[in-house]
Design a protein around this motif. Sequence first.
Motif, PDB file in Angstrom:
ATOM      1  N   MET A 340      17.075   0.436  36.462  1.00 34.22           N
ATOM      2  CA  MET A 340      15.750   0.784  36.986  1.00 34.22           C
ATOM      3  C   MET A 340      14.675  -0.110  36.375  1.00 34.22           C
ATOM      4  N   ASP A 341      15.052  -1.311  35.987  1.00 32.92           N
ATOM      5  CA  ASP A 341      14.097  -2.249  35.395  1.00 32.92           C
ATOM      6  C   ASP A 341      13.431  -1.646  34.169  1.00 32.92           C
ATOM      7  N   SER A 342      14.226  -0.859  33.418  1.00 30.80           N
ATOM      8  CA  SER A 342      13.780  -0.248  32.165  1.00 30.80           C
ATOM      9  C   SER A 342      12.552   0.640  32.348  1.00 30.80           C
ATOM     10  N   SER A 343      12.397   1.245  33.510  1.00 28.04           N
ATOM     11  CA  SER A 343      11.260   2.135  33.736  1.00 28.04           C
ATOM     12  C   SER A 343      11.647   3.607  33.657  1.00 28.04           C
ATOM     13  N   HIS A 344      12.930   3.894  33.432  1.00 32.60           N
ATOM     14  CA  HIS A 344      13.420   5.259  33.295  1.00 32.60           C
ATOM     15  C   HIS A 344      14.503   5.295  32.221  1.00 32.60           C
ATOM     16  N   PHE A 345      14.910   6.516  31.881  1.00 34.22           N
ATOM     17  CA  PHE A 345      15.915   6.708  30.851  1.00 34.22           C
ATOM     18  C   PHE A 345      17.239   7.185  31.439  1.00 34.22           C
ATOM     19  N   ALA A 346      18.311   6.851  30.731  1.00 32.15           N
ATOM     20  CA  ALA A 346      19.644   7.377  31.027  1.00 32.15           C
ATOM     21  C   ALA A 346      20.069   8.257  29.852  1.00 32.15           C
ATOM     22  N   ILE A 347      20.628   9.418  30.137  1.00 29.15           N
ATOM     23  CA  ILE A 347      21.055  10.367  29.102  1.00 29.15           C
ATOM     24  C   ILE A 347      22.540  10.635  29.277  1.00 29.15           C
ATOM     25  N   SER A 348      23.276  10.601  28.159  1.00 32.42           N
ATOM     26  CA  SER A 348      24.727  10.798  28.212  1.00 32.42           C
ATOM     27  C   SER A 348      25.196  11.586  27.000  1.00 32.42           C
ATOM     28  N   MET A 349      26.472  11.966  27.021  1.00 35.75           N
ATOM     29  CA  MET A 349      27.068  12.724  25.920  1.00 35.75           C
ATOM     30  C   MET A 349      27.406  11.794  24.757  1.00 35.75           C
ATOM     31  N   GLN A 350      27.365  12.347  23.538  1.00 32.63           N
ATOM     32  CA  GLN A 350      27.821  11.607  22.373  1.00 32.63           C
ATOM     33  C   GLN A 350      29.353  11.594  22.327  1.00 32.63           C
ATOM     34  N   ILE A 351      29.896  10.677  21.558  1.00 33.29           N
ATOM     35  CA  ILE A 351      31.339  10.637  21.307  1.00 33.29           C
ATOM     36  C   ILE A 351      31.551  10.707  19.794  1.00 33.29           C
ATOM     37  N   PRO A 352      32.257  11.735  19.265  1.00 36.15           N
ATOM     38  CA  PRO A 352      32.797  12.890  20.000  1.00 36.15           C
ATOM     39  C   PRO A 352      31.664  13.784  20.506  1.00 36.15           C
ATOM     40  N   PRO A 353      31.890  14.451  21.638  1.00 40.49           N
ATOM     41  CA  PRO A 353      30.811  15.240  22.250  1.00 40.49           C
ATOM     42  C   PRO A 353      30.499  16.506  21.471  1.00 40.49           C
ATOM     43  N   LYS A 354      29.232  16.916  21.523  1.00 45.28           N
ATOM     44  CA  LYS A 354      28.814  18.207  21.002  1.00 45.28           C
ATOM     45  C   LYS A 354      28.774  19.213  22.151  1.00 45.28           C
ATOM     46  N   GLN A 355      28.605  20.476  21.794  1.00 46.20           N
ATOM     47  CA  GLN A 355      28.542  21.514  22.816  1.00 46.20           C
ATOM     48  C   GLN A 355      27.184  21.455  23.520  1.00 46.20           C
ATOM     49  N   VAL A 356      27.212  21.199  24.807  1.00 43.26           N
ATOM     50  CA  VAL A 356      25.989  21.091  25.604  1.00 43.26           C
ATOM     51  C   VAL A 356      26.132  22.025  26.801  1.00 43.26           C
ATOM     52  N   GLY A 357      25.168  22.921  26.972  1.00 42.05           N
ATOM     53  CA  GLY A 357      25.224  23.875  28.073  1.00 42.05           C
ATOM     54  C   GLY A 357      23.947  23.884  28.900  1.00 42.05           C
ATOM     55  N   ASP A 358      23.799  24.913  29.739  1.00 41.77           N
ATOM     56  CA  ASP A 358      22.648  24.996  30.640  1.00 41.77           C
ATOM     57  C   ASP A 358      21.327  25.017  29.878  1.00 41.77           C
ATOM     58  N   ALA A 359      21.317  25.663  28.682  1.00 43.67           N
ATOM     59  CA  ALA A 359      20.069  25.756  27.916  1.00 43.67           C
ATOM     60  C   ALA A 359      19.544  24.384  27.524  1.00 43.67           C
ATOM     61  N   ALA A 360      20.446  23.425  27.322  1.00 44.31           N
ATOM     62  CA  ALA A 360      20.016  22.067  26.952  1.00 44.31           C
ATOM     63  C   ALA A 360      19.201  21.427  28.073  1.00 44.31           C
ATOM     64  N   LEU A 361      19.529  21.761  29.315  1.00 43.57           N
ATOM     65  CA  LEU A 361      18.801  21.186  30.447  1.00 43.57           C
ATOM     66  C   LEU A 361      17.338  21.613  30.442  1.00 43.57           C
ATOM     67  N   LEU A 362      17.080  22.842  29.980  1.00 45.75           N
ATOM     68  CA  LEU A 362      15.700  23.304  29.897  1.00 45.75           C
ATOM     69  C   LEU A 362      14.889  22.488  28.902  1.00 45.75           C
ATOM     70  N   GLU A 363      15.551  22.065  27.823  1.00 44.87           N
ATOM     71  CA  GLU A 363      14.874  21.242  26.821  1.00 44.87           C
ATOM     72  C   GLU A 363      14.469  19.892  27.411  1.00 44.87           C
ATOM     73  N   LEU A 364      15.213  19.424  28.413  1.00 44.82           N
ATOM     74  CA  LEU A 364      14.943  18.111  29.006  1.00 44.82           C
ATOM     75  C   LEU A 364      13.901  18.163  30.119  1.00 44.82           C
ATOM     76  N   LEU A 365      13.627  19.356  30.652  1.00 48.25           N
ATOM     77  CA  LEU A 365      12.753  19.461  31.818  1.00 48.25           C
ATOM     78  C   LEU A 365      11.348  18.887  31.618  1.00 48.25           C
ATOM     79  N   PRO A 366      10.730  19.020  30.427  1.00 46.51           N
ATOM     80  CA  PRO A 366       9.402  18.403  30.265  1.00 46.51           C
ATOM     81  C   PRO A 366       9.407  16.889  30.480  1.00 46.51           C
ATOM     82  N   TYR A 367      10.582  16.275  30.414  1.00 45.13           N
ATOM     83  CA  TYR A 367      10.698  14.822  30.578  1.00 45.13           C
ATOM     84  C   TYR A 367      11.442  14.466  31.868  1.00 45.13           C
TER      85      TYR A 367
END
Length: 478
Positions: A340-367
């Motif tokens: 996206m010509d560095s105008s947006h962000f990409a978000i991915s899981m860590q390796i090894p992955p941590k526990q990520v659920g629906d509540a994590a998506l709420l934390e991302l909504l402001p962005y």
Amino acid sequence: MGIAGILLLLPFVQLSDSPQTGLGELVGRLHPLVVHFPIGIVALALGLEAINWKWPDSISVKGMKIVLGLGVLSSLFAVLAGFFLYRSGEYGGEMVRQHFWGAVFLSILLLATYLANGKASTDSGSLWKSMYIGLLIGANLLLVYTGHLGGTLTHGEGYLSSWMPDLRPPAPIEQKAREDLLVFDDLVLPVFQQNCQSCHNQNKTKGGLLLTSFEEMMEGGKSKKAMLTAFEHEQSELFQRMVSPLSEDGHMPPSNKPQPDSAVLNLLAAWIENGASDSLVLADLCLEDSLHPWLDEVIPQFAEKQRDQLAQRQALLESAPDLQEVCEDLGLLLTLDEDMDSSHFAISMQIPPKQVGDAALLELLPYSHLISKLSLPSAEISDDGLFHISQMTELRELFLQKTCIKGEGLAYLIELPQLTLLNLSVNSVDETGLIYLLGSESLERVYLFDTETSPRTIEAMRHHMPKTEFLEEEGPYF
């Protein structure tokens, strides 16, 4: 005072870490319903007092007391429901905490308003009346703030503020002198953005041709034909396609897209005839007189658009530290989306992955307006979580392999206007869930390896969505 003390203690009460069940869960889920009662009543009380100010004694003292009493009771129940919803673990983050605290203080302020109204009705002095009106106005202001936070949590950032007029004077546009404008960067490229880049961008490269920069355009497409022939505009592939009859297959843009006008074609021809270099400035071209009125119109428009793009880029850089901190807390990786010509962000899981659920998506909504790629394989994302993802309106690629999705939440994703890639491999998605995607107009690729969808259903989806590839392979993870 006792009620106020209990309210102030609520945010600090710790419940069991296990999910809420039974009555607590039921009360928590009532919060989105009951929260509208105090909102309406508090605004109504201020409106009634405005009527009383204009036409004294129009609303009886007893009537106002009943309205305020209902406001206090409904706000207390809304806070209690919000408390159980907050402690259920489904919602978290700084904005949720601010919303909860705002609701607590609003209930306390309403209680004080109710008591001040009672004193004002029995005391003929003006002090209690003034205090009551001041508290009521304060409650309405706090209501706007708390409601804005609640709307942002549900609908994404800027739910209210995005509709407010910007009262700041517009920033001055630093505009080059006309003769110093770069023909390609300042004029041709903005034309491509308007007419061509919907099909020739990093995410949708029709014919393998990119028209987002001079270098990419010169590389050509899959045919390997040179797009431009310097000093010969009529021999240039790009120009030929733009002036060919609309009925021809190779015409650009397609007949169902907006077509460039004659001024654009004349500018493009003049640029090619003078060498088609990315260093050519407007002063180097011999332009027809008919082009000058068009330039007078479009040059300020293009300059303002460039200013807006720079402002968006600056906002992105300013948001990066906060979003980075949120991702680190959630166990996610944050990178710039180079596609996206560095105008947006990409978000991915860590390796090894941590526990990520629906509540994590709420934390991302402001962005959410900054996120264009989201890769959450093996995360505990359910169909409910797809509702939160549907608020990320800039999202273009979504990877959800090996999650908890069954399919009913896919209906939310058709609201994403720019989603082109969706990976649902290794999920329990069945025919019923897949059908929800029929409403999408943007999807180009859907991966369905090891799902519960039958080959017959997939073939039917291909028939009804011919522009979308339904692939029975695992697909990429990012």
